[in-house]
Enzyme design. Structure first.
Site, PDB file in Angstrom:
ATOM      1  N   SER A 385      34.091  22.770  48.566  1.00 61.44           N
ATOM      2  CA  SER A 385      35.123  23.479  49.309  1.00 61.44           C
ATOM      3  C   SER A 385      35.502  22.745  50.590  1.00 61.44           C
ATOM      4  O   SER A 385      35.874  21.583  50.566  1.00 61.44           O
ATOM      5  CB  SER A 385      34.635  24.906  49.591  1.00 61.44           C
ATOM      6  OG  SER A 385      35.703  25.719  49.991  1.00 61.44           O
ATOM      7  N   ASP A 471      41.342  29.442  41.038  1.00 57.89           N
ATOM      8  CA  ASP A 471      40.796  29.461  42.395  1.00 57.89           C
ATOM      9  C   ASP A 471      41.913  29.706  43.404  1.00 57.89           C
ATOM     10  O   ASP A 471      42.748  28.839  43.647  1.00 57.89           O
ATOM     11  CB  ASP A 471      40.091  28.134  42.689  1.00 57.89           C
ATOM     12  CG  ASP A 471      39.255  28.185  43.949  1.00 57.89           C
ATOM     13  OD1 ASP A 471      39.459  29.113  44.756  1.00 57.89           O
ATOM     14  OD2 ASP A 471      38.397  27.308  44.128  1.00 57.89           O
ATOM     15  N   HIS A 517      36.429  29.867  42.067  1.00 61.61           N
ATOM     16  CA  HIS A 517      35.459  29.486  43.098  1.00 61.61           C
ATOM     17  C   HIS A 517      35.406  30.529  44.200  1.00 61.61           C
ATOM     18  O   HIS A 517      36.415  31.084  44.599  1.00 61.61           O
ATOM     19  CB  HIS A 517      35.879  28.147  43.695  1.00 61.61           C
ATOM     20  CG  HIS A 517      35.182  27.796  44.961  1.00 61.61           C
ATOM     21  ND1 HIS A 517      33.834  27.593  45.015  1.00 61.61           N
ATOM     22  CD2 HIS A 517      35.651  27.618  46.225  1.00 61.61           C
ATOM     23  CE1 HIS A 517      33.501  27.288  46.251  1.00 61.61           C
ATOM     24  NE2 HIS A 517      34.585  27.310  47.008  1.00 61.61           N
TER      25      HIS A 517
END
Length: 519
Positions: A385, A471, A517
């Protein structure tokens, strides 16, 4: 057909009702009243009240947060006396209290929001125990206020840690406030503050290898004088401990067969400090099986994050232990932007200071190599990330410092994302990255380090990128755009500068289509 996944289950105080929720935060106030938040998009911004009556159920609104950067949660105090509604952004807090023993259950404001004030509230007897960044250097300290007068004008200091000690967590157990702290050496410890005699606070030292602590919240805090918790490291499974708060005695737990899990594997934890470009000392934690003098030829896996004031995740990971058994060394670079050295550690690498994270990472790698730990040709970096920002930036500026890179759900298009307020979390995260639309200096700063916008034809390390189709936090489009630009840059480089031999420049993109995610 709709498939439901139960995320949280809550029993009412007398176990008469059960609430099962999906992506919500909830707590029972009484046997008949449940307060909960709802998830809209990627944030919780409202609190609702569910009243169970003989004739059915009634839902009414309790609080609605309008500021997009503020997230709302409902938490029950340790003694089950208060419900707290926490409205937090990355730089400010506002807490509302609901006394579950009063009729009406009306929320009371503790302290109105003000810039740069962060605080968290617990309850003890008729007092609020408050963890707030009102200490020296805007770091956390422990304060108290009467429940009847909760505002900031009534806050009284109880305990302030020594300079260099960062408070990571707080729990109220019986008549004690227990703090998880990180010492200047980087080691984790506990500080116990007797709430009746706070001047008698004492420290509990933990084994030097401990990298993560998980505290177990007692069911009813005022009936307990013991604190159970787990300690672990990336290569050591969780070990149970019990702290007797009255005498400060700490006991090591055992497994079912009676054997201790304290000494599993012959692993060493070494803590180093690297000099960053501006002279700041950046901590590095190295886990290894061989002595440092024998690590020159060892493969090295380096972990990085450095965002949102979060510490690097250093809980037990079986895959990391397997690497150690295969002869790898592991390094964790605690660069600025994270929270390892307190709130100021995060503030130094926000907005216009983001470049410091890149400088810190570069310094950490150079210090590892100069200390005789591995070499660039044997080094891989891994991050996820927002941690991909300093890693991706380093690949552009110093690709020779690593052989391979693994990025999971990587945030690589900082400039493009922060210029598009239609994207989820763009507006909410301006306090972290800056606002390139409203502030020209923010735009120039982001443009100077953004991984996607600084790709240049050169030899890059081998890369594995893993992204997720659904995501919403890290849009897939940015990852794909980064991949395409990187492939083009690599092709251009080797077209202009052909090399002999069998050098392999690898770029792999793996897409997971089933799960989104979560940061």
């Amino acid at each position: 057909n709709v498939e439901w996944t139960i995320q949280r289950v809550r029993l009412s105080p007398q176990e008469k009702h059960l609430a099962a929720t999906l992506k919500t935060c909830d707590e029972w106030a009484t046997e008949e009243v449940l307060l909960y938040t709802t998830l809209e998009g990627l944030r919780c911004n409202s609190v609702l009240r569910l009243d169970l009556t003989p004739t059915g159920a009634r839902i009414t609104p309790v609080l609605q947060e309008t500021q997009p950067e503020v997230f709302v949660e409902v938490v029950l105090s340790s003694d089950r006396r208060l419900l707290t509604i926490n409205c937090n952004s990355k730089s400010s807090s506002e807490v509302w209290l609901i006394d579950v023993n009063t009729p009406g259950l009306e929320p009371i404001l503790v302290q109105p929001r003000q810039p740069q004030l962060l605080y968290h509230v617990e309850h003890w007897r008729c007092w609020l125990i408050i963890l707030a960044n009102t200490g020296p250097g805007q770091e956390y300290q422990v304060l108290r206020a009467p429940l009847s007068r909760p505002s900031m004008v009534s806050w009284e200091p109880l305990y302030a840690p020594d300079p260099g000690i960062a408070v990571k967590d707080m729990e109220v157990v019986g008549d004690h406030c227990v703090l998880v702290v990180r010492e200047p050496t980087g080691e984790l410890a506990l500080t116990v503050v007797p709430l009746t005699h706070p001047q008698e606070a004492y420290a509990i030292q933990l084994p030097s290898w401990v990298c993560a602590i998980e505290m177990k919240r007692p069911d009813v805090a005022d009936q307990h004088s013991d604190l159970e918790f787990l300690v672990s490291s990336p290569v050591r499974p969780p070990v149970p401990y019990c702290l007797h708060l009255k005498d400060g005695l700490i006991l090591l737990g055992t497994e079912e067969d009676g054997t201790s899990r304290e000494n599993q594997g012959n692993y060493t934890t070494t803590r180093l400090e690297a000099h960053s470009q501006d002279g700041t000392l950046v901590p590095v934690t190295v886990l290894h099986a061989e002595s440092v003098e024998c690590l020159k030829e060892a493969p090295l896996l380096v972990h990085v994050y450095g965002a949102y004031g979060r510490d690097l995740n250093m809980e037990f990971c079986p895959e990391r232990r397997l690497l150690m058994e295969l002869g790898w060394a592991l390094a964790y670079c605690h660069i600025r932007g994270g929270g390892e050295r307190g709130l100021s550690w995060h503030r130094q690498a926000c907005e216009e200071g983001k470049q410091r994270g890149l400088e810190d990472l570069r310094a950490c790698l150079q210090h590892l190599f100069s200390s005789g730990i591995s070499s660039p040709l044997l080094t891989a970096l891994t991050s996820c990330s927002a941690g991909a920002v300093p890693v991706g930036a380093l690949c552009n500026t110093n690709p020779h410092l690593m052989r391979a890179v693994i990025l999971q759900a990587p945030f690589l298009d900082v400039l493009g994302t922060m210029q598009d307020p239609r994207l989820p979390l763009t507006v909410e995260e301006r306090e972290e990255w800056g606002d390139p639309l409203a502030d020209q200096q923010h735009r120039l700063t982001i443009a100077s380090y953004c991984p996607l916008h600084n790709i240049t034809p050169q030899r890059y390390p081998s890369m594995l990128l893993t992204a997720y189709s659904g995501d919403a936090r890290v849009p897939l489009a940015g990852v794909i755009q980064y991949t395409e630009r990187l492939k083009k840059a690599i092709h251009t480089h080797f077209t202009i500068h052909p090399v002999s031999g069998k050098y392999c420049q690898t770029l792999s993109l793996s897409l997971s289509l089933s799960h989104a995610h979560t940061e």
